[in-house]
Design a protein around this motif. Structure first.
Motif, PDB file in Angstrom:
ATOM      1  N   ASN B  30       0.836  -1.201   0.000  1.00  0.00           N
ATOM      2  CA  ASN B  30       0.000   0.000   0.000  1.00  0.00           C
ATOM      3  C   ASN B  30       0.866   1.244   0.000  1.00  0.00           C
ATOM      4  O   ASN B  30       1.754   1.373   0.822  1.00  0.00           O
ATOM      5  CB  ASN B  30      -0.867   0.031   1.259  1.00  0.00           C
ATOM      6  CG  ASN B  30      -2.035  -0.918   1.130  1.00  0.00           C
ATOM      7  OD1 ASN B  30      -2.864  -0.758   0.243  1.00  0.00           O
ATOM      8  ND2 ASN B  30      -2.067  -1.914   1.987  1.00  0.00           N
ATOM      9  N   ASP B  47      -2.753   0.007  -4.044  1.00  0.00           N
ATOM     10  CA  ASP B  47      -2.289  -1.196  -3.357  1.00  0.00           C
ATOM     11  C   ASP B  47      -1.574  -2.113  -4.346  1.00  0.00           C
ATOM     12  O   ASP B  47      -1.507  -3.310  -4.180  1.00  0.00           O
ATOM     13  CB  ASP B  47      -3.449  -1.928  -2.673  1.00  0.00           C
ATOM     14  CG  ASP B  47      -4.532  -2.327  -3.666  1.00  0.00           C
ATOM     15  OD1 ASP B  47      -4.393  -2.017  -4.864  1.00  0.00           O
ATOM     16  OD2 ASP B  47      -5.523  -2.941  -3.233  1.00  0.00           O
ATOM     17  N   THR B 110       8.892  -5.356  17.241  1.00  0.00           N
ATOM     18  CA  THR B 110       8.925  -4.220  16.339  1.00  0.00           C
ATOM     19  C   THR B 110      10.316  -3.587  16.360  1.00  0.00           C
ATOM     20  O   THR B 110      10.858  -3.323  17.429  1.00  0.00           O
ATOM     21  CB  THR B 110       7.871  -3.184  16.749  1.00  0.00           C
ATOM     22  OG1 THR B 110       6.594  -3.812  16.732  1.00  0.00           O
ATOM     23  CG2 THR B 110       7.845  -2.010  15.801  1.00  0.00           C
ATOM     24  N   GLY B 132      11.727   4.224   9.663  1.00  0.00           N
ATOM     25  CA  GLY B 132      10.525   3.415   9.533  1.00  0.00           C
ATOM     26  C   GLY B 132      10.521   2.325  10.581  1.00  0.00           C
ATOM     27  O   GLY B 132      11.403   2.282  11.447  1.00  0.00           O
ATOM     28  N   THR B 142       6.071  -6.811   8.533  1.00  0.00           N
ATOM     29  CA  THR B 142       5.297  -5.659   8.106  1.00  0.00           C
ATOM     30  C   THR B 142       6.186  -4.428   8.211  1.00  0.00           C
ATOM     31  O   THR B 142       6.760  -4.171   9.268  1.00  0.00           O
ATOM     32  CB  THR B 142       4.048  -5.471   8.983  1.00  0.00           C
ATOM     33  OG1 THR B 142       3.339  -6.707   9.013  1.00  0.00           O
ATOM     34  CG2 THR B 142       3.152  -4.383   8.426  1.00  0.00           C
ATOM     35  N   THR B 144       6.502  -0.243   7.669  1.00  0.00           N
ATOM     36  CA  THR B 144       5.807   1.012   7.436  1.00  0.00           C
ATOM     37  C   THR B 144       6.824   2.148   7.426  1.00  0.00           C
ATOM     38  O   THR B 144       7.833   2.095   8.137  1.00  0.00           O
ATOM     39  CB  THR B 144       4.760   1.331   8.530  1.00  0.00           C
ATOM     40  OG1 THR B 144       5.430   1.355   9.782  1.00  0.00           O
ATOM     41  CG2 THR B 144       3.655   0.324   8.562  1.00  0.00           C
ATOM     42  N   CYS B 145       6.533   3.134   6.635  1.00  0.00           N
ATOM     43  CA  CYS B 145       7.441   4.278   6.545  1.00  0.00           C
ATOM     44  C   CYS B 145       6.651   5.479   6.053  1.00  0.00           C
ATOM     45  O   CYS B 145       5.744   5.348   5.224  1.00  0.00           O
ATOM     46  CB  CYS B 145       8.573   3.955   5.568  1.00  0.00           C
ATOM     47  SG  CYS B 145       9.805   5.244   5.495  1.00  0.00           S
ATOM     48  N   LYS B 146       6.951   6.620   6.627  1.00  0.00           N
ATOM     49  CA  LYS B 146       6.297   7.860   6.225  1.00  0.00           C
ATOM     50  C   LYS B 146       7.409   8.849   5.923  1.00  0.00           C
ATOM     51  O   LYS B 146       8.304   9.027   6.743  1.00  0.00           O
ATOM     52  CB  LYS B 146       5.430   8.361   7.376  1.00  0.00           C
ATOM     53  CG  LYS B 146       4.254   9.193   6.942  1.00  0.00           C
ATOM     54  CD  LYS B 146       3.403   9.556   8.131  1.00  0.00           C
ATOM     55  CE  LYS B 146       2.004   8.991   7.987  1.00  0.00           C
ATOM     56  NZ  LYS B 146       1.061   9.581   8.925  1.00  0.00           N
ATOM     57  N   THR B 173       3.161   7.700   2.398  1.00  0.00           N
ATOM     58  CA  THR B 173       3.101   6.627   3.392  1.00  0.00           C
ATOM     59  C   THR B 173       3.185   5.286   2.675  1.00  0.00           C
ATOM     60  O   THR B 173       2.492   5.065   1.683  1.00  0.00           O
ATOM     61  CB  THR B 173       1.778   6.695   4.182  1.00  0.00           C
ATOM     62  OG1 THR B 173       1.627   8.021   4.676  1.00  0.00           O
ATOM     63  CG2 THR B 173       1.776   5.719   5.334  1.00  0.00           C
ATOM     64  N   ASN B 175       3.232   1.044   3.216  1.00  0.00           N
ATOM     65  CA  ASN B 175       2.830  -0.012   4.130  1.00  0.00           C
ATOM     66  C   ASN B 175       2.860  -1.334   3.385  1.00  0.00           C
ATOM     67  O   ASN B 175       2.137  -1.515   2.424  1.00  0.00           O
ATOM     68  CB  ASN B 175       1.394   0.277   4.589  1.00  0.00           C
ATOM     69  CG  ASN B 175       1.168  -0.207   5.984  1.00  0.00           C
ATOM     70  OD1 ASN B 175       1.618  -1.304   6.336  1.00  0.00           O
ATOM     71  ND2 ASN B 175       0.488   0.602   6.777  1.00  0.00           N
ATOM     72  N   THR B 177       3.212  -5.777   3.755  1.00  0.00           N
ATOM     73  CA  THR B 177       3.288  -7.009   4.535  1.00  0.00           C
ATOM     74  C   THR B 177       3.957  -8.078   3.679  1.00  0.00           C
ATOM     75  O   THR B 177       3.498  -8.383   2.584  1.00  0.00           O
ATOM     76  CB  THR B 177       1.879  -7.461   4.952  1.00  0.00           C
ATOM     77  OG1 THR B 177       1.301  -6.398   5.696  1.00  0.00           O
ATOM     78  CG2 THR B 177       1.939  -8.702   5.823  1.00  0.00           C
TER      79      THR B 177
END
Lengths: 317, 186
Positions: B30, B47, B110, B132, B142, B144-146, B173, B175, B177
């Motif tokens: 995503n 996605d 995490t 991230g 998983t 994630t990074c912004k 952003t 995301n 998995t």
């Protein structure tokens, strides 16, 4: 024994190459990925080219407010300096509201002044996108179909032979059916071919109720927001009709238009020159009687302003 | 002969190992971006991204077909593709980089990571260093990074006329998995 040794060597090579492949360059994993059959966007900026339709339709819940204007003859008998090259006269004006019911279907209503046998015209139209050209050429062209119905609200003529003498309500009606085949060649060139059928319920003596025509048009992008556009229609009027009108001193010409199209966000402006005086297909295809060569061409503009309605609701789904 | 069979087995395992265990991939990453300007907020998402991560070496990779981004306003989407990102010329946005350190995929938890690498948008490459997180959950990763993308850095020009509609810096952003690549291949 020998095979075993060979296998070992092979595997060793394999192992080395895979290790390097897996660890150093992950991009190779997706080398085969493509964007798929993505539809080509923006074959044209607008649903119209100059007079006729492009293959584009409005997207779902988009409202397009359109104003089109054709001025008087720039040259010839009625043009020249005294009418500011036609700016003092208006040959046709059309105001329309068009709306996207789905991403492929649009409908619209309009009012046109009308130029030709009939004036004071109301129009209802629909256009549907059947095929979309894809970026990988899985589908090499786009196809849309367009149809409209017009009703003239003018007072019936006292002249019983006139096209504008109406015995019945249906005499006021005309129809157009059109297929628009379009292709975008790279980023800068788009072309269309439009087989068209025009039906007018009532026409003058020796005129044709049914007429076929072939339209062709194109766009050359000069920059991201500026393009050169041109359009040409060939109506197939039969010889007997042509000869009869010629004997009355009336000659028909093929509508030709050329102009510039400027896009600024939600607006698309087209500034153009055409020999046809009318804006609707129902009139400019069978009834163009003015010629470029006699100075009977005119300034015109189309303005389109698109609004996105209910945008948020659609998107959250 | 016996020796060779052992060697063969070891090598075969080696191949499988290299192919499988350390590399994790994702085929439905995503991505979204957000532009906040005085007159208008613009948001788009997709996605359709693909991504891979090598937990051992920390190498990571992202690729997204730019024309799959969906906008609220379809006309905006058309302008995005036609006028700004020129997706016919530059169909992909891509990131190649490395994590600050390896990730222990056997232990759930995490990890805060720093990513270092090059991103290509609109055909223009630029180096990015961003923060991230990577979450390990029973062999599934998983990420994630912004981060912020300055449009000017990638030669995306905004005409003066819409300067109040489009932000000069856009927040992106990501995301994804991931599952083990060998499993994904099946």
């Amino acid at each position: 024994m020998k095979t075993m040794r060979l296998l070992c060597v092979l595997l060793m090579c394999c192992s080395l190459s895979m290790t390097s492949r897996a660890q150093d360059d992950l991009s190779n994993m997706f080398k085969d990925s493509t964007t798929g059959h993505q539809p080509v966007t923006g074959t044209f900026k607008s649903t119209r080219i100059i007079m006729g339709h492009s293959n584009e339709t409005l997207k779902k819940h988009e409202l397009d407010f359109r104003v089109a204007h054709r001025f008087g003859d720039a040259g010839g008998e009625f043009g020249g300096g005294k009418t500011a090259f036609g700016l003092d006269n208006s040959s046709d004006i059309r105001i329309a509201f068009e709306y996207g019911i789905s991403d492929n279907l649009m409908v619209g209503i309009s009012r046109a002044k009308g130029s030709g046998d009939l004036t004071q015209i109301f129009e209802g139209l629909a256009k549907y996108r059947i095929l979309k050209q894809t970026t990988d050429d899985h589908m090499p062209f786009s196809l849309s179909v367009f149809g409209n119905v017009t009703v003239s609200s003018m007072t019936s003529s006292d002249d019983l032979t006139a096209a504008s003498h109406f015995d019945e309500f249906t005499d006021r009606m005309t129809y157009v059916g059109q297929a628009i085949i379009a292709r975008k060649f790279g980023n800068w060139l788009s072309l269309t071919l439009s087989p068209t059928y025009v039906h007018r319920n009532r026409v003058g003596y020796m005129d044709m109720n049914n007429m076929f025509a072939l339209g062709g048009s194109g766009r050359i992008k000069l920059s991201k927001r500026l393009a050169f556009i041109a359009e040409y229609y060939v109506p197939f009027r039969d010889q007997t009709s042509k000869d009869y009108y010629k004997s009355l001193g009336v000659k028909f010409f093929n509508p030709l238009g050329a102009g510039l199209e400027i896009e600024t966000g939600g607006h698309v402006f087209s500034v153009n020159f055409t020999n046809s005086t009318a804006i609707l297909e129902n009139q400019f295809i069978p009834e163009t009687r003015s010629s470029w060569l006699q100075g009977q061409f005119r300034w015109g503009f189309n303005i389109s302003r698109r609004f996105s309605l209910f945008g948020k609701k659609d998107w959250k789904k | 002969m016996k020796k060779q069979i052992i060697l063969f087995t070891v090598l075969l395992l080696g191949v499988l190992h290299a192919f499988g265990q350390d590399v994790y991939s994702c085929r439905n990453a995503n991505l979204s971006f957000f532009s906040s300007a005085p007159l208008e907020d613009i948001e788009a998402k997709t996605d359709k991204g693909v991504a891979a991560i090598n937990a051992k070496t920390g190498a990571i990779y992202f690729k997204v077909p730019v024309n799959t981004f969906q906008f609220k306003k379809k006309l905006m989407q058309e302008h995005f593709n036609e006028n700004y990102l020129e997706t016919e010329k530059y169909p992909w946005a891509e990131f190649k980089g490395k994590l600050s350190g390896p990730i222990d995929c056997t232990k759930n938890g995490t990890y805060d990571v720093t990513v270092d690498g090059n991103m290509t948008i609109h055909g223009v490459q630029k180096a990015y260093t961003e923060k991230g997180t990577v979450t390990v959950n029973n062999g599934q990763l998983t990420a994630t990074c912004k981060f912020n993308v300055k449009l000017e850095d990638h030669k995306i020009k905004i005409p003066t006329l819409v300067i109040k509609n489009i932000a000069e810096v856009v927040e992106v952003t990501v995301n994804a998995t991931y599952i083990a690549a060998a499993t994904a291949a099946k």
